[in-house]
Write a protein that holds these residues in place. Structure first.
Motif, PDB file in Angstrom:
ATOM      1  N   ARG A 182      -4.111 -81.560  52.792  1.00 23.56           N
ATOM      2  CA  ARG A 182      -4.912 -80.326  52.907  1.00 23.56           C
ATOM      3  C   ARG A 182      -4.066 -79.107  52.524  1.00 23.56           C
ATOM      4  NH1 ARG A 182      -6.821 -82.934  57.473  1.00 23.56           N
ATOM      5  NH2 ARG A 182      -5.593 -81.643  58.884  1.00 23.56           N
ATOM      6  N   LEU A 183      -2.823 -79.095  52.981  1.00 24.32           N
ATOM      7  CA  LEU A 183      -1.929 -77.965  52.664  1.00 24.32           C
ATOM      8  C   LEU A 183      -1.742 -77.840  51.158  1.00 24.32           C
ATOM      9  CD1 LEU A 183       0.139 -75.761  53.517  1.00 24.32           C
ATOM     10  CD2 LEU A 183       1.832 -77.606  53.547  1.00 24.32           C
ATOM     11  N   PHE A 184      -1.405 -78.945  50.500  1.00 21.89           N
ATOM     12  CA  PHE A 184      -1.155 -78.898  49.056  1.00 21.89           C
ATOM     13  C   PHE A 184      -2.448 -78.602  48.268  1.00 21.89           C
ATOM     14  CE2 PHE A 184       2.577 -81.734  50.161  1.00 21.89           C
ATOM     15  CZ  PHE A 184       3.473 -80.674  50.109  1.00 21.89           C
ATOM     16  N   ASN A 185      -3.559 -79.169  48.710  1.00 20.48           N
ATOM     17  CA  ASN A 185      -4.829 -78.865  48.038  1.00 20.48           C
ATOM     18  C   ASN A 185      -5.185 -77.400  48.189  1.00 20.48           C
ATOM     19  OD1 ASN A 185      -5.358 -81.410  46.987  1.00 20.48           O
ATOM     20  ND2 ASN A 185      -6.366 -82.109  48.844  1.00 20.48           N
ATOM     21  N   TYR A 186      -4.923 -76.831  49.345  1.00 17.74           N
ATOM     22  CA  TYR A 186      -5.170 -75.399  49.564  1.00 17.74           C
ATOM     23  C   TYR A 186      -4.309 -74.570  48.616  1.00 17.74           C
ATOM     24  CZ  TYR A 186      -5.411 -70.878  51.877  1.00 17.74           C
ATOM     25  OH  TYR A 186      -5.588 -69.541  52.155  1.00 17.74           O
ATOM     26  N   GLY A 187      -3.059 -74.980  48.450  1.00 17.13           N
ATOM     27  CA  GLY A 187      -2.143 -74.249  47.566  1.00 17.13           C
ATOM     28  C   GLY A 187      -2.538 -74.340  46.100  1.00 17.13           C
ATOM     29  N   LEU A 188      -3.245 -75.388  45.738  1.00 15.20           N
ATOM     30  CA  LEU A 188      -3.665 -75.561  44.347  1.00 15.20           C
ATOM     31  C   LEU A 188      -4.910 -74.754  44.000  1.00 15.20           C
ATOM     32  CD1 LEU A 188      -3.107 -79.410  43.962  1.00 15.20           C
ATOM     33  CD2 LEU A 188      -1.706 -77.561  43.021  1.00 15.20           C
ATOM     34  N   CYS A 189      -5.635 -74.334  44.999  1.00  9.36           N
ATOM     35  CA  CYS A 189      -6.896 -73.604  44.741  1.00  9.36           C
ATOM     36  C   CYS A 189      -6.659 -72.149  44.469  1.00  9.36           C
ATOM     37  CB  CYS A 189      -7.814 -73.737  45.958  1.00  9.36           C
ATOM     38  SG  CYS A 189      -8.325 -75.445  46.228  1.00  9.36           S
TER      39      CYS A 189
END
Length: 70
Positions: free
Chosen positions: A63-70
């Motif tokens: 979730r953290l990395f996906n949030y950073g990619l958005c």
């Protein structure tokens, strides 16, 4: 999962706003005997591996990395 690292003998939690603590931790590593360093390294590896197997932690990082990619 990255709390009480020194108490567990696997590392340190070092606040970025306190660079002196980084120096103290680094000096602790320098002052370790080879055997003590080997022991800490083995514990740290096992600790990291155990944490990487915990599904809730894996999900949190996703979730953290996906949030950073958005």
């Amino acid at each position: 999962p990255w709390h009480d690292l020194q108490g567990k003998g696997v590392g340190w939690e070092l606040p970025l706003e306190q660079p002196e603590r980084f120096r103290v931790a680094l000096q602790s590593c320098i002052d370790m005997s080879s055997q003590e360093h080997r022991t800490w390294s083995q514990r740290a590896r096992a600790f990291g591996f155990e944490r990487a197997q915990e599904q809730t932690i894996v999900d949190q990082y996703r979730r953290l990395f996906n949030y950073g990619l958005c």
